[in-house]
Design an enzyme around this catalytic site. Structure first.
Site, PDB file in Angstrom:
ATOM      1  N   GLU A   1     -18.948  -4.924  12.541  1.00  0.00           N
ATOM      2  CA  GLU A   1     -18.257  -5.429  11.351  1.00  0.00           C
ATOM      3  C   GLU A   1     -18.645  -4.650  10.100  1.00  0.00           C
ATOM      4  OE1 GLU A   1     -18.274  -9.734  10.707  1.00  0.00           O
ATOM      5  OE2 GLU A   1     -19.068  -9.954  12.730  1.00  0.00           O
TER       6      GLU A   1
ATOM      7  N   HIS B   1     -18.859 -18.225  10.893  1.00  0.00           N
ATOM      8  CA  HIS B   1     -17.849 -18.564  11.895  1.00  0.00           C
ATOM      9  C   HIS B   1     -18.214 -17.919  13.228  1.00  0.00           C
ATOM     10  CE1 HIS B   1     -15.546 -14.516  11.154  1.00  0.00           C
ATOM     11  NE2 HIS B   1     -16.856 -14.366  11.118  1.00  0.00           N
TER      12      HIS B   1
ATOM     13  N   ASP C   1     -22.508  -5.620  10.021  1.00  0.00           N
ATOM     14  CA  ASP C   1     -23.028  -6.337  11.183  1.00  0.00           C
ATOM     15  C   ASP C   1     -22.997  -5.337  12.334  1.00  0.00           C
ATOM     16  OD1 ASP C   1     -23.676  -7.872  13.366  1.00  0.00           O
ATOM     17  OD2 ASP C   1     -21.898  -9.145  13.296  1.00  0.00           O
TER      18      ASP C   1
ATOM     19  N   LYS D   1     -25.123 -20.318  12.785  1.00  0.00           N
ATOM     20  CA  LYS D   1     -23.949 -20.632  13.604  1.00  0.00           C
ATOM     21  C   LYS D   1     -24.232 -21.933  14.354  1.00  0.00           C
ATOM     22  CE  LYS D   1     -22.569 -15.812  14.453  1.00  0.00           C
ATOM     23  NZ  LYS D   1     -22.618 -14.697  15.432  1.00  0.00           N
TER      24      LYS D   1
ATOM     25  N   ASP E   1     -29.220 -12.564  13.439  1.00  0.00           N
ATOM     26  CA  ASP E   1     -28.216 -13.403  14.109  1.00  0.00           C
ATOM     27  C   ASP E   1     -28.642 -13.610  15.557  1.00  0.00           C
ATOM     28  OD1 ASP E   1     -26.006 -14.694  15.154  1.00  0.00           O
ATOM     29  OD2 ASP E   1     -24.717 -12.936  15.104  1.00  0.00           O
TER      30      ASP E   1
END
Length: 417
Positions: A163, A362, A241, A334, A309
């Site tokens: 990303e 998300h 990301d 998340k 993450d």
């Protein structure tokens, strides 16, 4: 006391067209429902997503087994529980499963019920959902980390990084933040068209042009920022990301090209990108078990937001390990990585206590459910990551934040980053 009367579940579909769980919880004639999202790039330590692998009618992706469990066992166990006692409801769900990663019932079943309960509690109290979380006053709006170019597991191009995002750092309001992103996205679209590439989008709404190297994508974004009348690194910052879990082999990484290189060489290449393109945030720069690489990288990038993450998977135990190892300075949140609202709030609370930025996120398989928009405001998380200004399941979260800004009126302020 508002007692739960029943819980009903059904199979619905997420933004990638895959089945997922929707749970609806009732107190007399009132109800609220919530839909569980699903990830494509998932960490090993995430809570388990249960699917009917033997059901070939849905290619092994249906969720009728967890739905049956909700309609029978969970509904029975939650009957007569106080809808406002979220911790008690979640404790019952966790105990019913009894496994560390929620493999018996599945986090997709548990989370759908947990979120629906939080929504119904707010509905009965006649308060907005964001007022039903950790913060009770002085609400602040998060800065969007807006995905504008997709690569990796989210697109079919040759980009290694998953990303490429922008963050409107100089925005004074959420609506202004969205306006700034809107302008850059439209100028980026023009540039991609001029190059003769498709302006179709990936799973999270960002463009997915057939570009094969990271620097080409970054140069394109800088050009779009300049064309929009903004300064890169000041008005708007580039954020990445990497999703390095997908790019590791034998403790070497293929982040910067298809060639696998050492951690030290990977760090050198990162530092070049940071300096050249004024990058302000990097998520998952290394693998989920490569703690030493994270610590080494953070020591050289003190002014950059280093986001865990897959490293943390919204798990308190792993966050504590990361904190002791000085591995990151921010955490992606998340809900379906851990499986209940209560556990998610515990992680957010601890992360903010130790000075980490909390970024509500998300998943690549998402829905029209706007729960995370309220969660971001209700926990004073300073950023939200919910895709681009394309695909209604992404835009729905931004629209909800615009509504919250309107409700807060003159008290509406942006968070700090």
């Amino acid at each position: 006391m508002s007692k739960i009367t029943k819980v009903v579940a059904r199979q619905v579909f997420d933004s990638r067209g895959n089945p997922t769980v929707e749970a609806e919880i009732f107190v007399k004639n009132l109800s609220s429902s919530s839909i569980c999202p699903s990830g494509a790039s998932t960490g090993t330590y995430e809570a388990f997503e249960k699917r009917d692998k033997a059901n070939k009618k849905y290619l092994g992706k249906s969720v009728f087994i967890p739905i049956k469990y909700i309609n029978s066992v969970i509904s029975k166990k939650l009957k007569n529980q106080n809808i406002h006692n979220q911790e008690r409801i979640d404790h019952i769900l966790i105990k019913l499963d009894g496994t560390k990663q929620k493999k018996k019932i599945g986090a997709n079943a548990i989370l759908a019920v947990s979120m629906a309960a939080k929504k119904l509690s707010a509905k009965i109290k006649k308060i907005p959902l964001y007022k039903n979380f950790l913060v009770k006053s002085n609400y602040k709006l998060p800065y969007p980390l807006m995905n504008i170019i997709n690569g990796g597991a989210h697109a079919n191009n040759g980009l290694r990084i998953q990303e490429f995002m922008i963050r409107p750092d100089r925005a004074k309001s959420f609506s202004e933040a969205i306006r700034m992103c809107f302008i850059v996205i439209n100028n980026l679209k023009k540039l991609i068209k001029q190059m003769g590439h498709s302006t179709s989008v990936g799973d999270e709404g960002g463009f997915a042009p057939m570009i094969n190297d990271n620097e080409s994508a970054l140069k394109l974004i800088v050009k779009a920022i300049n064309l929009s009348g903004f300064k890169n690194g000041k008005d708007i910052s580039i954020c990445l990301d990497v999703a390095a879990n997908e790019l590791i082999k034998n403790k070497k990484y293929s982040i910067h090209s298809k060639k696998f290189i050492s951690v030290d060489k990977s760090i050198k290449n990162y530092l070049k990108l940071i300096n050249k393109f004024k990058i302000k945030s990097i998520e998952d720069p290394f693998g989920e078990n490569d703690w030493n690489a994270w610590t080494k990288f953070l020591s050289k990038t003190r002014k950059v937001q280093i986001v865990g993450d897959d490293l943390f998977v919204t798990n308190l135990e792993r966050l504590k390990v990361g904190f002791l190892n000085v591995s990151a300075n921010s955490i992606l949140i998340k809900l379906n990585q851990i499986g209940t609202v209560t556990e998610t709030l515990e992680v957010i609370k601890f992360a903010q206590l130790i000075g980490y930025n909390t970024i509500i996120s998300h998943r690549s398989g998402d829905s029209e459910d706007t729960f995370i928009a309220d969660l971001a405001v209700g926990t004073n998380s300073n950023q939200i990551k919910t895709g681009s200004l394309a695909r209604s399941e992404r835009v729905s979260k931004y629209n909800q934040l615009i509504r919250i800004q309107e409700k807060l009126g003159t008290y509406s302020k942006m968070n700090t980053i």
